[in-house]
Write a protein that holds these residues in place. Structure first.
Motif, PDB file in Angstrom:
ATOM      1  N   ASN A  15       0.814  -1.211   0.000  1.00 17.92           N
ATOM      2  CA  ASN A  15       0.000   0.000   0.000  1.00 17.92           C
ATOM      3  C   ASN A  15       0.852   1.268   0.000  1.00 17.92           C
ATOM      4  N   LYS A  16       2.137   1.160   0.224  1.00 16.53           N
ATOM      5  CA  LYS A  16       2.997   2.327   0.343  1.00 16.53           C
ATOM      6  C   LYS A  16       3.689   2.700  -0.958  1.00 16.53           C
ATOM      7  N   MET A  17       3.827   1.788  -1.901  1.00 12.98           N
ATOM      8  CA  MET A  17       4.606   2.036  -3.103  1.00 12.98           C
ATOM      9  C   MET A  17       3.702   2.213  -4.318  1.00 12.98           C
ATOM     10  N   GLU A  18       3.949   3.284  -5.056  1.00 12.22           N
ATOM     11  CA  GLU A  18       3.238   3.557  -6.289  1.00 12.22           C
ATOM     12  C   GLU A  18       4.283   3.809  -7.367  1.00 12.22           C
ATOM     13  N   ASN A  19       3.910   3.595  -8.619  1.00 15.26           N
ATOM     14  CA  ASN A  19       4.843   3.846  -9.718  1.00 15.26           C
ATOM     15  C   ASN A  19       5.363   5.275  -9.667  1.00 15.26           C
ATOM     16  N   ASN A  20       6.642   5.408 -10.000  1.00 16.95           N
ATOM     17  CA  ASN A  20       7.373   6.676 -10.032  1.00 16.95           C
ATOM     18  C   ASN A  20       7.690   7.238  -8.652  1.00 16.95           C
ATOM     19  N   THR A  21       7.483   6.467  -7.585  1.00 14.49           N
ATOM     20  CA  THR A  21       7.886   6.889  -6.248  1.00 14.49           C
ATOM     21  C   THR A  21       9.401   6.782  -6.140  1.00 14.49           C
ATOM     22  N   GLN A  22      10.057   7.873  -5.748  1.00 11.80           N
ATOM     23  CA  GLN A  22      11.498   7.854  -5.521  1.00 11.80           C
ATOM     24  C   GLN A  22      11.751   7.770  -4.022  1.00 11.80           C
ATOM     25  N   PHE A  23      12.814   7.034  -3.645  1.00 17.20           N
ATOM     26  CA  PHE A  23      13.116   6.833  -2.238  1.00 17.20           C
ATOM     27  C   PHE A  23      14.574   6.439  -2.085  1.00 17.20           C
ATOM     28  N   LYS A  24      15.041   6.385  -0.853  1.00 17.83           N
ATOM     29  CA  LYS A  24      16.369   5.850  -0.536  1.00 17.83           C
ATOM     30  C   LYS A  24      16.141   4.548   0.199  1.00 17.83           C
ATOM     31  N   ILE A  25      16.929   3.541  -0.132  1.00 13.04           N
ATOM     32  CA  ILE A  25      16.831   2.250   0.532  1.00 13.04           C
ATOM     33  C   ILE A  25      18.183   1.915   1.147  1.00 13.04           C
ATOM     34  N   THR A  26      18.172   1.433   2.371  1.00 13.19           N
ATOM     35  CA  THR A  26      19.389   1.018   3.065  1.00 13.19           C
ATOM     36  C   THR A  26      19.206  -0.416   3.520  1.00 13.19           C
ATOM     37  N   TYR A  27      20.204  -1.243   3.241  1.00 11.97           N
ATOM     38  CA  TYR A  27      20.165  -2.644   3.655  1.00 11.97           C
ATOM     39  C   TYR A  27      21.579  -3.201   3.692  1.00 11.97           C
ATOM     40  N   TYR A  28      21.736  -4.351   4.329  1.00 16.53           N
ATOM     41  CA  TYR A  28      23.037  -5.005   4.402  1.00 16.53           C
ATOM     42  C   TYR A  28      23.280  -5.775   3.120  1.00 16.53           C
ATOM     43  N   SER A  29      24.399  -5.490   2.475  1.00 17.82           N
ATOM     44  CA  SER A  29      24.769  -6.180   1.243  1.00 17.82           C
ATOM     45  C   SER A  29      25.732  -7.322   1.576  1.00 17.82           C
ATOM     46  N   ASN A  30      25.289  -8.545   1.332  1.00 20.04           N
ATOM     47  CA  ASN A  30      26.185  -9.684   1.547  1.00 20.04           C
ATOM     48  C   ASN A  30      27.381  -9.631   0.613  1.00 20.04           C
ATOM     49  N   LYS A  31      27.171  -9.143  -0.587  1.00 16.78           N
ATOM     50  CA  LYS A  31      28.262  -9.037  -1.573  1.00 16.78           C
ATOM     51  C   LYS A  31      29.332  -8.059  -1.093  1.00 16.78           C
ATOM     52  N   ASP A  32      28.900  -6.877  -0.603  1.00 10.45           N
ATOM     53  CA  ASP A  32      29.839  -5.840  -0.168  1.00 10.45           C
ATOM     54  C   ASP A  32      30.240  -5.961   1.298  1.00 10.45           C
ATOM     55  N   LYS A  33      29.531  -6.805   2.049  1.00  6.96           N
ATOM     56  CA  LYS A  33      29.801  -7.017   3.480  1.00  6.96           C
ATOM     57  C   LYS A  33      29.665  -5.734   4.291  1.00  6.96           C
ATOM     58  N   LYS A  34      28.661  -4.899   3.927  1.00  8.22           N
ATOM     59  CA  LYS A  34      28.402  -3.668   4.675  1.00  8.22           C
ATOM     60  C   LYS A  34      27.006  -3.160   4.333  1.00  8.22           C
ATOM     61  N   HIS A  35      26.518  -2.209   5.139  1.00  2.10           N
ATOM     62  CA  HIS A  35      25.243  -1.566   4.843  1.00  2.10           C
ATOM     63  C   HIS A  35      25.454  -0.579   3.699  1.00  2.10           C
ATOM     64  N   ILE A  36      24.532  -0.575   2.765  1.00  4.97           N
ATOM     65  CA  ILE A  36      24.612   0.328   1.634  1.00  4.97           C
ATOM     66  C   ILE A  36      23.297   1.108   1.531  1.00  4.97           C
ATOM     67  N   THR A  37      23.388   2.303   0.983  1.00  5.42           N
ATOM     68  CA  THR A  37      22.212   3.121   0.721  1.00  5.42           C
ATOM     69  C   THR A  37      22.190   3.441  -0.755  1.00  5.42           C
ATOM     70  N   ARG A  38      21.035   3.286  -1.362  1.00  6.09           N
ATOM     71  CA  ARG A  38      20.875   3.520  -2.794  1.00  6.09           C
ATOM     72  C   ARG A  38      19.726   4.492  -3.037  1.00  6.09           C
ATOM     73  N   ASN A  39      19.854   5.321  -4.068  1.00  8.16           N
ATOM     74  CA  ASN A  39      18.741   6.117  -4.570  1.00  8.16           C
ATOM     75  C   ASN A  39      17.927   5.192  -5.453  1.00  8.16           C
ATOM     76  N   ALA A  40      16.641   5.100  -5.185  1.00  7.55           N
ATOM     77  CA  ALA A  40      15.822   4.101  -5.868  1.00  7.55           C
ATOM     78  C   ALA A  40      14.528   4.710  -6.392  1.00  7.55           C
ATOM     79  N   LYS A  41      13.913   3.949  -7.272  1.00  4.24           N
ATOM     80  CA  LYS A  41      12.630   4.340  -7.847  1.00  4.24           C
ATOM     81  C   LYS A  41      11.776   3.094  -7.992  1.00  4.24           C
ATOM     82  N   TRP A  42      10.485   3.231  -7.736  1.00  2.00           N
ATOM     83  CA  TRP A  42       9.541   2.133  -7.871  1.00  2.00           C
ATOM     84  C   TRP A  42       8.859   2.249  -9.225  1.00  2.00           C
ATOM     85  N   ASP A  43       8.811   1.146  -9.987  1.00  3.72           N
ATOM     86  CA  ASP A  43       8.091   1.142 -11.256  1.00  3.72           C
ATOM     87  C   ASP A  43       7.369  -0.188 -11.433  1.00  3.72           C
ATOM     88  N   GLU A  44       6.832  -0.405 -12.609  1.00  2.32           N
ATOM     89  CA  GLU A  44       6.002  -1.595 -12.854  1.00  2.32           C
ATOM     90  C   GLU A  44       6.771  -2.910 -12.754  1.00  2.32           C
TER      91      GLU A  44
END
Length: 79
Positions: A15-44
């Motif tokens: 209920n929170k995400m609609e197309n063209n919503t821009q946001f920042k997402i932060t999560y732990y990356s197993n590949k990078d072995k650290k928390h990362i933050t990305r500029n993101a966009k929700w689409d179809e």
């Protein structure tokens, strides 16, 4: 950005995400072995889903890398 953040797995995320919503997402990356933050966009093509072994996943469009990425487990979203 409104400065609002959500720990998406703990709310009704569909209920929170609609197309063209821009946001920042932060999560732990197993590949990078650290928390990362990305500029993101929700689409179809973006989605919330569960892996075959039961992991919570979110596929989003990474605006910096210009490609789709998937966050696993727990993540934080800021609008």
């Amino acid at each position: 950005m409104l400065g609002i953040s959500y720990n998406i797995p703990n709310i009704t995320e569909r209920n929170k995400m609609e197309n063209n919503t821009q946001f920042k997402i932060t999560y732990y990356s197993n590949k990078d072995k650290k928390h990362i933050t990305r500029n993101a966009k929700w689409d179809e093509k973006c989605k919330f889903w569960t892996s075959k072994i039961g992991d919570k996943l979110m596929t989003y469009f990474d605006m910096d890398a210009q490609g789709y990425r998937t966050a696993k487990g727990s993540w934080k979203v800021r609008f």
